[in-house]
Design an enzyme around this catalytic site. Structure first.
Site, PDB file in Angstrom:
ATOM      1  N   LEU A  96       0.809  -1.219   0.000  1.00 46.29           N
ATOM      2  CA  LEU A  96       0.000   0.000   0.000  1.00 46.29           C
ATOM      3  C   LEU A  96       0.837   1.262   0.000  1.00 46.29           C
ATOM      4  CD1 LEU A  96      -2.745  -0.996   2.609  1.00 46.29           C
ATOM      5  CD2 LEU A  96      -2.891  -1.076   0.113  1.00 46.29           C
ATOM      6  N   GLY A  97       2.031   1.203   0.553  1.00 48.43           N
ATOM      7  CA  GLY A  97       2.866   2.392   0.619  1.00 48.43           C
ATOM      8  C   GLY A  97       3.960   2.228   1.648  1.00 48.43           C
ATOM      9  N   PHE A 109       7.534   4.016   9.755  1.00 51.32           N
ATOM     10  CA  PHE A 109       7.901   2.757  10.397  1.00 51.32           C
ATOM     11  C   PHE A 109       8.434   1.750   9.387  1.00 51.32           C
ATOM     12  CE2 PHE A 109       6.791  -1.465  12.094  1.00 51.32           C
ATOM     13  CZ  PHE A 109       7.436  -1.404  13.318  1.00 51.32           C
ATOM     14  N   GLY A 110       7.918   1.797   8.165  1.00 49.24           N
ATOM     15  CA  GLY A 110       8.325   0.848   7.143  1.00 49.24           C
ATOM     16  C   GLY A 110       7.233   0.678   6.109  1.00 49.24           C
ATOM     17  N   VAL A 120       3.827  -0.795   4.308  1.00 50.12           N
ATOM     18  CA  VAL A 120       2.479  -1.156   4.733  1.00 50.12           C
ATOM     19  C   VAL A 120       1.856  -2.038   3.659  1.00 50.12           C
ATOM     20  CG1 VAL A 120       0.229  -0.316   5.485  1.00 50.12           C
ATOM     21  CG2 VAL A 120       2.286   1.048   5.937  1.00 50.12           C
ATOM     22  N   ASP A 149       2.383  13.201  17.065  1.00 47.55           N
ATOM     23  CA  ASP A 149       2.516  13.184  15.603  1.00 47.55           C
ATOM     24  C   ASP A 149       1.139  13.234  14.936  1.00 47.55           C
ATOM     25  OD1 ASP A 149       4.056  13.272  13.321  1.00 47.55           O
ATOM     26  OD2 ASP A 149       4.255  11.102  13.137  1.00 47.55           O
TER      27      ASP A 149
END
Length: 751
Positions: free
Chosen positions: A449-450, A454-455, A457, A579
């Site tokens: 997905l993108g 964090f990394g 998805v 955030d």
């Protein structure tokens, strides 16, 4: 291994009974201290509790570390203090509620830039110890071990006393006094130990004979009997059993007690690195030695202060033998400091006492164990079945001292053991890597997905048919240097732990639900409910998505505000997200907005903390960070309010927080939009991709504009709370859904 686990679980149910029967063997060994030593660079900070239990500190060279308490903390009674490399932590225990709070101060290499943070608030801690890099404590009632900074431990134990080195941990169990360690070899066996201490690379214990045994990188020991020990870096000192004077050893036989201290009697001694401090029995003053720069080899940290008296030991509810003379007046509240001598002047736990009770104890302990097993066998089986998996867990890391990583941790702490023991409703699942790989077709590009902070998805479908979003941390990158890679990995680990701990205790319809996780040495994976309609940022800034109507934008704003309000107002301690941004507001299949990504979240202060903010290095996303937080490093819930104000401007204007103007130069959204709102010209900055607001919507849009300006006030105290934000958004949405009223929208409190 199974036998060890079952006994550990069994003892948690019957520890009170065992202690009652074995009261003859009470140990006078404590790991809660009233004196601490901290080193950073070539500076030393010595802290102690004075005769009022107030925390006071002195540095060497004099005033090189300007440590001082502020506000109500100056007159707050502490129950203990610990220190390590560059940090000091004070323990506050409340007897009326059986709770403890652990406050920590970290200072920079030059001894300045003090950062204050609360890292624990929970069940009362009776023992507390710190190594150079981490802290561990033991709960008074449950005897559960808690550690701060990631730490690898195989299981919780009923520790009576604990000791920490640079890369190892040792614990002395409840009677009969066995030692267990992790990270250090050649641990002594047997059940005849009464005290334990650790230095950087070695540990020592006192036996019931008052002899000393050491392991690790040991030095030659004097042939003496000891009452108390302190172990530093390649050296140690002990209080003689015979007369209370001190003898020192180590550093290849080049370390000894200064001649001027040879005849002084000490009540307690402490060590960190090369330095030692002791509380003199005669007048309870603190004397330090071991630093080669000390004049005459001795340093008296609090000489010249109004209160030179320090607490000779921690205040306890009860003592195995007699209390220290006059200690009730020092402690108050019916507490006392324990004396290591019995009323007859003898020292406790000598071999004579042990021999006297030896036959009785062996026989009766055997009968006790057999009787308990026979009487409670059914409960034992049930306990074993319930806690079989949980008791294999490693000990929970209850918090982080800060984001610095000074050691390599082989594997992250598994949180489920502690979450289950606390009755947490999160119901997190620990997925297998095979199950997640199957759900994503081996993490195929088709399911990608993108990429986030964090990394990567991925979208996936579990074996039970549930659609999920899977975040997989990218821990390695061949293009990065070793140092950069270590920092990157530490950041990912920190975000993983934060998300796991935060989301496991949160439950609200406007927060993305964390379903579970997977972790091993090389993988950090989080599994969430799938949000079909993507993020708010997608619909505001990506031309491939259809633009949102004004009514939908207001509904999304209200949903997100309710999620943040839940974090601030309904969680104790409150959670500060840090955030908040449009890309962290996700939309499900029904267009319900949910706040996500708790990788930077922090637990905020409560009213009991007597502090209004957390002192932390600024973190977040450029364009959304509260300027007051960025400038002064003081984090409050109003920092989230500011970030949410930026999101409101995005909803109104359709622009990103940082975007290019007509000349292709970067422009800050707040600086661009707020002046138009204050001039009642908000219509000039509204999103041009959708039709202008109808007469039914214009009042609501104006209302949101004024609210955004209030959220973005430079002074955080003047910003509304999220309770007020939710209330005003509810009014705005109501205005959008009904005919406009004749009165105009108020801008009170705006700048």
């Amino acid at each position: 291994m199974a036998l060890t686990i079952s006994i550990s679980c069994f003892s948690s149910y019957f520890v009170s009974l065992l202690l009652l029967v074995l009261s003859s063997f009470s140990f006078v060994c404590f790991s809660l201290s009233t004196v601490s030593i901290s080193h950073i660079s070539n500076q030393t900070l010595v802290c102690a509790l004075n005769n009022h239990s107030y925390l006071q500190c002195s540095s060497f060279p004099l005033n090189s570390i300007p440590f001082s308490l502020t506000g109500n903390l100056r007159n707050r009674r502490f129950s203990g203090v610990v220190s390590g490399n560059g940090f000091v932590c004070g323990l506050i225990s409340r007897l009326d509620s059986n709770t403890s709070t652990l406050l920590c101060w970290r200072f920079s290499v030059d001894g300045t830039n003090m950062l204050h943070k609360r890292i624990y608030h929970g069940p009362e801690l009776e023992e507390l110890e710190a190594g150079n890099f981490r802290i561990c404590g033991v709960e008074r009632v449950s005897r559960r071990l808690r550690c701060w900074q990631p730490y690898y431990l195989p299981r919780p134990d009923n520790y009576r006393s604990i000791a920490l080195g640079d890369n190892f941990f040792c614990g002395l169990s409840q009677p009969p006094g066995m030692i267990s360690c992790e990270g250090i070899a050649k641990v002594p066996s047997g059940d005849h130990y009464i005290a334990i201490a650790a230095g950087s690379r070695q540990a020592c214990a006192i036996t019931v004979d008052n002899d000393v045994e050491c392991w690790g990188q040991t030095q030659s020991l004097p042939r003496e009997k000891f009452l108390a020990l302190a172990v530093g870096e390649d050296r140690g000192c002990g209080v003689r059993w015979s007369n209370g004077t001190v003898v020192c050893w180590g550093n290849n036989n080049n370390f000894s007690l200064p001649q001027t201290l040879k005849d002084i009697h000490f009540t307690s001694i402490y060590a960190k690195g090369p330095m030692f401090c002791g509380v003199a029995t005669r007048n309870y003053t603190l004397i330090c030695w071991g630093n080669e720069n000390f004049k005459s080899g001795v340093f008296t940290p609090f000489q010249g202060l109004i209160s030179q008296v320090v607490m000779p030991g921690p205040c306890r509810r009860e003592c195995p033998y007699r209390p220290l003379s006059g200690s009730q007046s020092l402690c108050g509240n019916e507490l006392m400091i324990c004396d290591l001598k019995r009323n007859d002047g003898e020292f406790p736990d000598t071999r004579a006492q042990n021999s006297k009770n030896k036959t009785w104890s062996r026989r009766n302990i055997a009968f006790l164990v057999v009787g308990c097993v026979g009487t409670f066998s059914l409960l034992l089986v049930i306990s074993f079945l319930i806690f079989k998996s949980h008791c294999r867990c490693r000990v929970h890391d209850s918090g982080r001292l800060d984001d610095t990583r000074t050691i390599d941790i082989p594997k992250l702490e598994k949180r489920l053991c502690t979450l289950a023991s606390l009755g947490n409703p999160g119901q997190l699942m620990e997925f297998s890597i095979d199950e997640l790989a199957l759900a994503t077709d081996g993490f195929s590009v088709r399911f990608h997905l993108g990429i986030g902070s964090f990394g990567s998805v991925y979208q996936g479908v579990l074996s039970d048919g549930r659609h999920v979003a899977i975040k997989r941390a990218e821990l390695t990158n061949p293009t990065l240097s070793g140092t950069t890679m270590r920092h990157r990995r530490a950041d990912k680990d920190s975000a993983f732990v934060n998300e796991l701990e935060s989301m496991s205790r949160l439950n609200h319809k406007n927060l993305v639900r964390l379903l579970g996780f997977y972790e091993d040495t090389e993988e950090r994976i989080l599994v969430y409910e799938y949000m079909k309609n993507g993020s708010l940022a997608d619909h505001l800034h990506n031309p491939q998505f259809d633009p949102l109507s004004w009514q939908t934008r207001l509904m999304i704003a209200l949903d997100a505000a309710r999620g943040i309000q839940y974090l601030h107002e309904f969680i104790v301690p409150p959670v500060i997200h840090r955030d908040i941004k449009s890309s962290n507001i996700l939309l499900d299949a029904t267009w319900t907005a949910k706040v996500s990504d708790f990788g930077l979240s922090q637990m905020g202060p409560t009213e009991e903390d007597d502090v209004s903010h957390l002192s932390l290095h600024a973190a977040g996303t450029l364009g959304y960070i509260d300027p007051e937080y960025y400038k002064f490093q003081q984090l409050t819930t109003k920092s989230d309010v500011y970030s949410f104000g930026v999101v409101l401007l995005e909803l109104l204007s359709g622009h990103k927080a940082i975007h290019n103007n007509e000349d292709e130069n970067p422009r800050n959204l707040v600086e661009y939009v707020v002046p138009y709102i204050l001039l009642d010209e908000a219509h000039r900055i509204l999103d041009q991709r959708i039709p202008p607001p109808t007469p039914y919507e214009i009042e609501a849009v104006a209302h949101v504009g004024y609210l955004a300006a209030e959220c973005l006030m430079p002074c955080s105290r003047k910003r509304p709370s999220m309770v007020e934000v939710v209330s005003k958004l509810e009014s705005a949405l109501a205005a959008c859904l009904t005919a406009p009223k004749t009165e105009t929208v108020s801008r009170s409190n705006t700048y």
